[in-house]
Motif scaffolding. Structure first.
Motif, mmCIF file in Angstrom:
data_model
loop_
_atom_site.group_PDB
_atom_site.id
_atom_site.type_symbol
_atom_site.label_atom_id
_atom_site.label_comp_id
_atom_site.label_asym_id
_atom_site.label_seq_id
_atom_site.Cartn_x
_atom_site.Cartn_y
_atom_site.Cartn_z
ATOM 1 N N LEU A 186 0.825 -1.203 0.000
ATOM 2 C CA LEU A 186 0.000 0.000 0.000
ATOM 3 C C LEU A 186 0.860 1.254 0.000
ATOM 4 N N ASN A 187 2.002 1.185 0.679
ATOM 5 C CA ASN A 187 2.924 2.327 0.679
ATOM 6 C C ASN A 187 3.411 2.642 -0.729
ATOM 7 N N GLU A 188 3.762 1.585 -1.468
ATOM 8 C CA GLU A 188 4.229 1.773 -2.843
ATOM 9 C C GLU A 188 3.131 2.328 -3.732
ATOM 10 N N ALA A 189 1.910 1.851 -3.530
ATOM 11 C CA ALA A 189 0.788 2.330 -4.328
ATOM 12 C C ALA A 189 0.518 3.809 -4.068
ATOM 13 N N VAL A 190 0.618 4.220 -2.786
ATOM 14 C CA VAL A 190 0.424 5.635 -2.445
ATOM 15 C C VAL A 190 1.506 6.489 -3.074
ATOM 16 N N ASP A 191 2.747 6.030 -3.018
ATOM 17 C CA ASP A 191 3.857 6.776 -3.617
ATOM 18 C C ASP A 191 3.693 6.898 -5.127
ATOM 19 N N LEU A 192 3.190 5.842 -5.755
ATOM 20 C CA LEU A 192 3.068 5.829 -7.211
ATOM 21 C C LEU A 192 1.845 6.577 -7.717
ATOM 22 N N LEU A 193 0.690 6.363 -7.074
ATOM 23 C CA LEU A 193 -0.572 6.892 -7.586
ATOM 24 C C LEU A 193 -1.111 8.079 -6.799
ATOM 25 N N GLU B 97 -5.276 9.978 -2.895
ATOM 26 C CA GLU B 97 -6.672 10.097 -3.323
ATOM 27 C C GLU B 97 -7.055 9.006 -4.316
ATOM 28 N N LEU B 98 -6.185 8.753 -5.282
ATOM 29 C CA LEU B 98 -6.485 7.744 -6.288
ATOM 30 C C LEU B 98 -6.503 6.345 -5.680
ATOM 31 N N VAL B 99 -5.577 6.078 -4.774
ATOM 32 C CA VAL B 99 -5.562 4.771 -4.095
ATOM 33 C C VAL B 99 -6.829 4.599 -3.274
ATOM 34 N N SER B 100 -7.256 5.649 -2.606
ATOM 35 C CA SER B 100 -8.491 5.592 -1.823
ATOM 36 C C SER B 100 -9.692 5.313 -2.718
ATOM 37 N N LEU B 101 -9.740 5.976 -3.861
ATOM 38 C CA LEU B 101 -10.827 5.759 -4.818
ATOM 39 C C LEU B 101 -10.832 4.318 -5.317
ATOM 40 N N LEU B 102 -9.671 3.807 -5.690
ATOM 41 C CA LEU B 102 -9.579 2.432 -6.191
ATOM 42 C C LEU B 102 -9.957 1.430 -5.103
ATOM 43 N N GLY B 103 -9.584 1.737 -3.863
ATOM 44 C CA GLY B 103 -9.976 0.868 -2.760
ATOM 45 C C GLY B 103 -11.479 0.826 -2.586
ATOM 46 N N THR C 53 -9.070 1.212 4.858
ATOM 47 C CA THR C 53 -8.940 2.615 5.276
ATOM 48 C C THR C 53 -7.987 2.749 6.457
ATOM 49 N N TYR C 54 -7.945 1.735 7.322
ATOM 50 C CA TYR C 54 -6.998 1.788 8.455
ATOM 51 C C TYR C 54 -5.559 1.710 7.959
ATOM 52 N N GLN C 55 -5.281 0.764 7.065
ATOM 53 C CA GLN C 55 -3.938 0.614 6.533
ATOM 54 C C GLN C 55 -3.530 1.817 5.682
ATOM 55 N N LEU C 56 -4.491 2.389 4.966
ATOM 56 C CA LEU C 56 -4.194 3.590 4.182
ATOM 57 C C LEU C 56 -3.811 4.735 5.105
ATOM 58 N N GLY C 57 -4.490 4.842 6.232
ATOM 59 C CA GLY C 57 -4.142 5.871 7.212
ATOM 60 C C GLY C 57 -2.749 5.676 7.772
ATOM 61 N N ALA D 173 -0.283 4.324 6.107
ATOM 62 C CA ALA D 173 0.685 4.541 5.029
ATOM 63 C C ALA D 173 0.747 5.989 4.572
ATOM 64 N N SER D 174 -0.219 6.790 4.951
ATOM 65 C CA SER D 174 -0.309 8.161 4.449
ATOM 66 C C SER D 174 0.176 9.162 5.491
ATOM 67 N N PHE D 175 0.781 10.249 5.008
ATOM 68 C CA PHE D 175 1.200 11.325 5.897
ATOM 69 C C PHE D 175 0.008 12.191 6.293
ATOM 70 N N ALA D 176 -0.990 12.297 5.410
ATOM 71 C CA ALA D 176 -2.178 13.092 5.689
ATOM 72 C C ALA D 176 -3.201 12.244 6.448
ATOM 73 N N PRO D 177 -4.061 12.866 7.261
ATOM 74 C CA PRO D 177 -5.088 12.116 7.987
ATOM 75 C C PRO D 177 -6.056 11.430 7.017
ATOM 76 N N VAL D 178 -6.392 10.198 7.286
ATOM 77 C CA VAL D 178 -7.349 9.436 6.492
ATOM 78 C C VAL D 178 -8.477 8.985 7.403
ATOM 79 N N THR D 179 -9.706 9.266 7.015
ATOM 80 C CA THR D 179 -10.860 8.895 7.829
ATOM 81 C C THR D 179 -11.047 7.388 7.841
#
Length: 366
Positions: free
Chosen positions: A2-9, A12-18, A218-222, A224-230
């Motif tokens: 997920l970290n790699e996906a966030v760095d690449l895409l 927001e786009l990773v969240s949408l795809l999820g 959404t927990y794992q995305l939070g 992996a992300s520097f910004a807050p994720v709900t």
């Protein structure tokens, strides 16, 4: 990964795809299992039992047990979920749950079921779903918002332990796991008693797993992300209203998890129906039936926003984290649905033959 996906895409786009993937999973298996809270409540209220009630029990139990198992394993922390961390409304949960339960009987399906049926070609469900979304948006930010806010403010509960129903009664994670297991055993008993096939059983379980997948993603995305994720999972009232407004009022859609859920469910259900050769256009038969659907959609739209979630958002997703208000909403939905089925469908329909006989007798006498 997920970290790699966030760095690449990008986040927001990773969240949408999820959201698309989780929604697609839910839509596909909800279509195959015929998951429907309305059908389950009707079987229950008429003392029939059967496949629909069993499917709902399996889905509900899978969401509860899966979520709490990951919490117990330390792989998921739901303490920051909106259903637990933020202030809630007891009055909104009670009144909104009752309204939603009444509405889903009249509209012949809850919000998620209407979306699933729409993808299969049911135009009645499509129109009802649109009216549901419009009413939900009106209750959230429009003409009906003052009424929603007033009803919500009648009885509030603070966020934190007071919104965790198991904490209120002195329980913890072990008790949540044990209670969830009881629901699963009830579902498995239904499988044995009513001879539910393996495919339907697995599809019902997978529908509940989609809720767990939403929490985990959404927990794992939070993490992996520097910004807050709900932290969130599947719900349909808020996302339906927000998607409608973005389509109508914004030239640029804001990619996030919720934006992906609605089209994801639609596409998943469409794919399931297409593979099973179950795509079929259906419409209204008469004006009376149409009025029933529209009234039901309005009740569900306002009730969902008042309650803080729909039959899935509150009744399964919220219940899976043992949010007090979610369990109150779920209870209200069952009560409202049983009462509406009894009064509108069973009692009214039982009187029609007698009324028709009386009309014929009157005509003969005249």
């Amino acid at each position: 990964m997920l970290n790699e996906a966030v760095d690449l895409l990008g986040e927001e786009l990773v969240s949408l795809l999820g959201g698309l993937l989780v929604g697609g999973l839910f839509g596909f298996f909800a279509q195959r299992s015929r998951f429907c809270l309305r059908a389950a409540t009707i079987e229950f209220s008429r003392g029939q039992g059967g496949a629909r009630l069993t499917v709902w029990l399996l889905t509900f139990a899978s969401a509860l047990l899966g979520t709490q198992a990951f919490v117990a394993a330390g792989l998921l922390d739901v303490s920051e979920a909106r259903q637990l961390a933020q202030q809630g409304s007891i009055s909104g949960a009670m009144i909104g749950g009752l309204m939603f339960g009444c509405g889903m009987i009249l509209a012949r399906g809850c919000a998620s079921r209407l979306l699933v049926l729409s993808a299969n070609g049911n135009l009645r469900a499509l129109l009802s779903g649109l009216v549901f979304a419009v009413t939900a948006q009106s209750a959230y930010r429009g003409l009906l918002a003052p009424a929603r806010e007033w009803l919500t403010s009648l009885w509030l509960v603070d966020g934190g332990p007071s919104r965790d129903i198991m904490s209120v009664i002195g329980g913890g994670t072990p008790e949540k796991l044990g209670f969830s297991l009881l629901w699963l055993l009830a579902g498995l008993a239904g499988v044995a008693r009513f001879r539910i096939g393996l495919r339907v059983t697995l599809a019902a379980v997978a529908t509940g797993v989609a809720v767990v997948a939403g929490w985990l993603f959404t927990y794992q995305l939070g993490q992996a992300s520097f910004a807050p994720v709900t932290l969130k999972s599947l719900t349909f009232s808020g996302p339906s209203a927000e998607l409608l407004m973005q389509v109508l009022a914004s030239p640029h859609l804001r990619p996030d998890f919720d934006l992906g859920v609605i089209p994801g469910v639609f596409l998943g259900s469409f794919a399931a129906a297409a593979l099973a050769h179950e795509l079929n256009l259906e419409g209204f038969f008469d004006g009376r039936g149409m009025r029933r659907y529209l009234v039901g959609a309005v009740l569900m739209g306002f009730g969902a926003m008042l309650a803080g979630g729909c039959a899935v958002g509150a009744g399964v997703t919220g219940a899976s984290v043992f949010a007090l208000t979610a369990w109150l909403v779920l209870g209200g939905m069952w009560i409202g649905a049983v009462m509406t089925d009894l009064v509108v469908d069973r009692w009214t329909m039982s009187r029609k033959p007698a009324q028709q006989a009386g009309d014929l007798a009157g005509r003969a006498a005249s």
